[in-house]
Structure formats: structure tokens, C-alpha cells
Write an enzyme that holds these catalytic residues in place. Structure first.
Site, mmCIF file in Angstrom:
data_model
loop_
_atom_site.group_PDB
_atom_site.id
_atom_site.type_symbol
_atom_site.label_atom_id
_atom_site.label_comp_id
_atom_site.label_asym_id
_atom_site.label_seq_id
_atom_site.Cartn_x
_atom_site.Cartn_y
_atom_site.Cartn_z
ATOM 1 N N HIS A 1 -9.486 -27.011 63.426
ATOM 2 C CA HIS A 1 -8.503 -27.658 64.294
ATOM 3 C C HIS A 1 -7.420 -28.329 63.445
ATOM 4 C CE1 HIS A 1 -7.412 -30.252 67.907
ATOM 5 N NE2 HIS A 1 -6.921 -30.985 66.911
ATOM 6 N N GLU A 2 -7.827 -29.112 62.455
ATOM 7 C CA GLU A 2 -6.845 -29.803 61.625
ATOM 8 C C GLU A 2 -6.016 -28.817 60.810
ATOM 9 O OE1 GLU A 2 -6.351 -32.709 62.430
ATOM 10 O OE2 GLU A 2 -8.253 -33.089 63.445
ATOM 11 N N HIS B 1 -3.300 -27.386 62.951
ATOM 12 C CA HIS B 1 -2.144 -28.280 62.993
ATOM 13 C C HIS B 1 -1.260 -28.023 61.773
ATOM 14 C CE1 HIS B 1 -2.934 -30.640 66.484
ATOM 15 N NE2 HIS B 1 -3.976 -31.297 66.020
ATOM 16 N N HIS C 1 -1.392 -29.323 70.252
ATOM 17 C CA HIS C 1 -2.551 -29.212 71.137
ATOM 18 C C HIS C 1 -2.267 -28.292 72.323
ATOM 19 C CE1 HIS C 1 -3.706 -33.208 69.235
ATOM 20 N NE2 HIS C 1 -4.699 -32.388 68.932
ATOM 21 N N TYR D 1 -7.659 -30.704 74.121
ATOM 22 C CA TYR D 1 -8.327 -31.985 74.352
ATOM 23 C C TYR D 1 -9.581 -31.771 75.197
ATOM 24 C CZ TYR D 1 -4.726 -35.593 73.171
ATOM 25 O OH TYR D 1 -3.869 -36.456 72.553
#
Length: 340
Positions: free
Chosen positions: A185-186, A189, A195, A242
Site C-alpha cells: 500500500h505504501e 502511494h 486512495h 479505506y
């Protein structure tokens, strides 16, 4: 991947100017102080202004959530992708250099982080991570992964100018982040992705229960109107989504109604996450959309990686011209040349 709806803008603007907004400050070894946007994004003006709009970014600056740019110039349009395409290319693959903070992790933790990123590399076939023993001195961009005294999971979006400095671009992977999907996930980014629930079409797929959001956290549910998902369908299973209770006033109250779909998984990148990375990084000339990828997975401009299908074309050229590096096309799959 996302955009800013008028209702969200009005909601954001309605927060009283003197209202205290809780923003977590984090420090790097170089003394830089960052605030977090949407929970784990290091607030940086250029990518946020490009994705969410200058007005929204200026609002974050006014409320102390983000610093104003040192040199305010023209914000790049989403089509330019200036912050997404600065990672250097080598051997016809996107090479991303990674340096780890010394003594930040046990051997087991370090190998787990590397394994999680290797899987991202393997799944997509369009990026490759190069582990550095020492930080570069040649000015080439690199990611500096560590805890840096913080137990948080956080990253900038896209390539920041700091990637070219002696410290590199910081990615925070704390002790509580040792989950494959969270690490991926990071990194997503860092590759340029926001998101999932902030993409322009999100209101057709989820409902934001504004009444359940903690006071002062409404800006974290804005829509990034300028993000281009390149034809990908909304992805409830995305590792970038999220969970339903993010920033809730009560653990039992949902801030996101996902219409009965499970959201917020951090197991590993989803099928659509995988494709979006390919759309963005596979081609030398820049990003392409879903339709172009579907029509021809592999082309001379968009070569395919190890064990990726689609290299068998009918243009009269050697099919191996559609595979990266020294790979050859074998039964419509890019494979190592056994004769070498």
C-alpha cells in the site's frame, strides 16, 4: 484515482477557521517535519494540488495541515504525470532504488519488507527494486525506508524532489506495519496512487456517512477530481481502499457504506491494483488506459516482463521484440532465453 465533489468542498469549507484540527506531526532524521493527509499520505503540496485542486490544497495550507510550497509555480496537470515518472529506467525495466535505514529492523523484518516488495515486482512485471547497501552519491533518486523513530506506515505520493537529495525520499514502515498488503500500500502511494475511495466516481459505489466522521477529519474524505483511473473499474478489493470505520466517531459506526462489499483489505495488491500499475508504468512513452492494454498487452513501446502473456503478435516482427530485456516470446509468454 480520485476527485473532489462539490459537497465535499462545501463540507471542508464549513470547518470553522479557529477549529483545532488534529494533525499528526512526524520528524525525519534530517529535521523535516511532515503532517499526514488521509491517515498515511505525507502531505506535499504538488501532488495534492494536482489531484484535488489548488483551492483544496490551499485550504489544507491555511488550516496548518500542509506547508505551502517554497516556490509556488504552475501546478502540473494530471496528464503530465510529472511526479510519477521520474524513477529511472534501466535494462528496459523501471528500476526503483531502495535504501534501508541502518539498524531499523531485525533481519526477519528486513527480509519480510523485501519479500513483500518482491511480490509487488513479480505480480506486475513492470518495476524492479534494487536494494542499496549505501545511499547513492550520484544524485539518482531513491527511496529511504525506515521507522525513523516513528511507529507509522506512511509515504509521499509519487516521486518527490527529496528523492534526489542525499537523504532520499522517506517511506515510513514502523514495527506495526509488518503486513504484506500494508507495505505494498505504501509503495503504491510512492508509485503515484491515491486512495481508492477518493477517486472521481466513488459516490456511485460507496456512501460517505458524514455524520459519523470525527470533527476536523472531513477533509480526509474529499474526492480527487483530477485523478485518472485509466478506465479501471471501481475496486472494493483494492489494497488502497479505506476500511468502513476510518475516522469514525464510534467503533460501531461506519464512515463508509460500501454497499455490502468488504473493503480495506491489506493482504496483497488486488487484480485491479496490479493492472493499474501496469497501465501507469509498462510503456516507455507514458501511461495507457485499460482499452489499449486489453487490445495489446505487449508492444514495442509496452514490453512485457517475465512470465507475462501477450507477446504473440502478427505484425511480422520477431515476437521477442515485445518482451523486456533478453526475454524471448515462448508460447505467447515472455520467458528467459535458455540458450544464453
Amino acid at each position: 484515482m480520485k476527485l473532489l465533489h462539490l459537497v465535499s468542498l462545501l463540507l471542508f469549507a464549513s470547518v470553522a477557521a479557529d477549529e483545532s484540527i488534529e494533525t499528526r506531526k512526524i520528524l525525519t532524521p534530517s529535521g523535516q517535519e511532515f503532517s499526514l493527509f488521509e491517515g498515511d499520505i505525507i502531505a506535499s503540496y504538488e501532488p495534492i494540488a494536482s489531484a484535488y485542486g489548488v483551492e483544496f490544497a490551499d485550504g489544507l495550507v491555511e488550516k496548518g495541515i500542509m506547508e505551502a510550497p517554497k516556490a509556488r509555480g504552475s501546478v502540473p496537470s494530471p496528464s503530465e504525470n510529472l511526479w510519477r515518472f521520474k524513477w529511472s529506467q534501466l535494462y528496459e525495466l523501471w528500476i526503483i532504488k531502495v535504501y534501508f535505514q541502518p539498524n531499523a529492523y531485525t533481519d526477519t523484518e528486513l527480509q519480510f519488507i523485501k519479500s513483500s516488495l518482491r511480490k509487488l515486482q513479480k505480480y506486475t512485471g513492470v518495476i524492479r527494486f534494487k536494494w542499496l547497501d549505501t545511499s547513492p552519491t550520484d544524485g539518482s533518486p531513491f527511496i529511504h525506508i525506515g521507522a525513523f523513530g516513528n511507529d507509522i506506515c506512511s509515504s509521499l505520493v509519487g516521486v518527490d524532489r527529496s528523492a534526489y537529495t542525499a537523504d532520499g525520499q522517506f517511506m515510513f514502515i514502523g514495527k506495526s506495519c509488518m503486513v504484506e498488503g500494508q507495505i505494498q500500500h505504501e509503495m503504491m502511494h510512492c508509485l503515484g496512487f491515491f486512495h481508492e475511495q477518493s477517486r472521481p466516481d466513488r459516490n456511485a459505489y460507496v456512501t460517505i456517512n458524514e455524520e459519523n466522521i470525527e470533527a476536523g477529519q472531513e477533509h480526509n474524505f474529499a474526492i480527487a477530481h483530477n485523478i485518472d483511473s485509466r478506465g479501471s473499474p471501481y475496486d472494493y478489493t483494492s489494497v488502497m481502499h479505506y476500511d468502513e470505520y476510518k475516522y469514525s466517531t464510534d467503533p460501531s459506526l461506519k464512515t463508509i457504506d460500501a454497499k455490502g462489499n468488504a473493503v480495506g483489505q491489506r493482504t496483497r495488491i488486488s487484480f485491479q491494483d496490479n493492472l493499474q500499475i501496469r497501465y501507469l508504468y509498462q510503456c516507455f512513452s507514458g501511461p495507457r488506459n485499460k482499452q489499449a492494454y486489453t487490445n495489446n498487452r505487449c508492444t514495442e513501446d509496452c514490453k512485457c516482463g517475465w512470465k507475462k502473456k501477450g507477446c504473440k503478435l502478427t505484425t511480422g516482427l520477431d515476437d521477442s521484440a515485445y518482451c523486456k530485456g533478453s526475454l524471448i516470446c515462448e508460447n505467447n509468454v515472455c520467458m528467459p532465453d535458455k540458450s544464453i
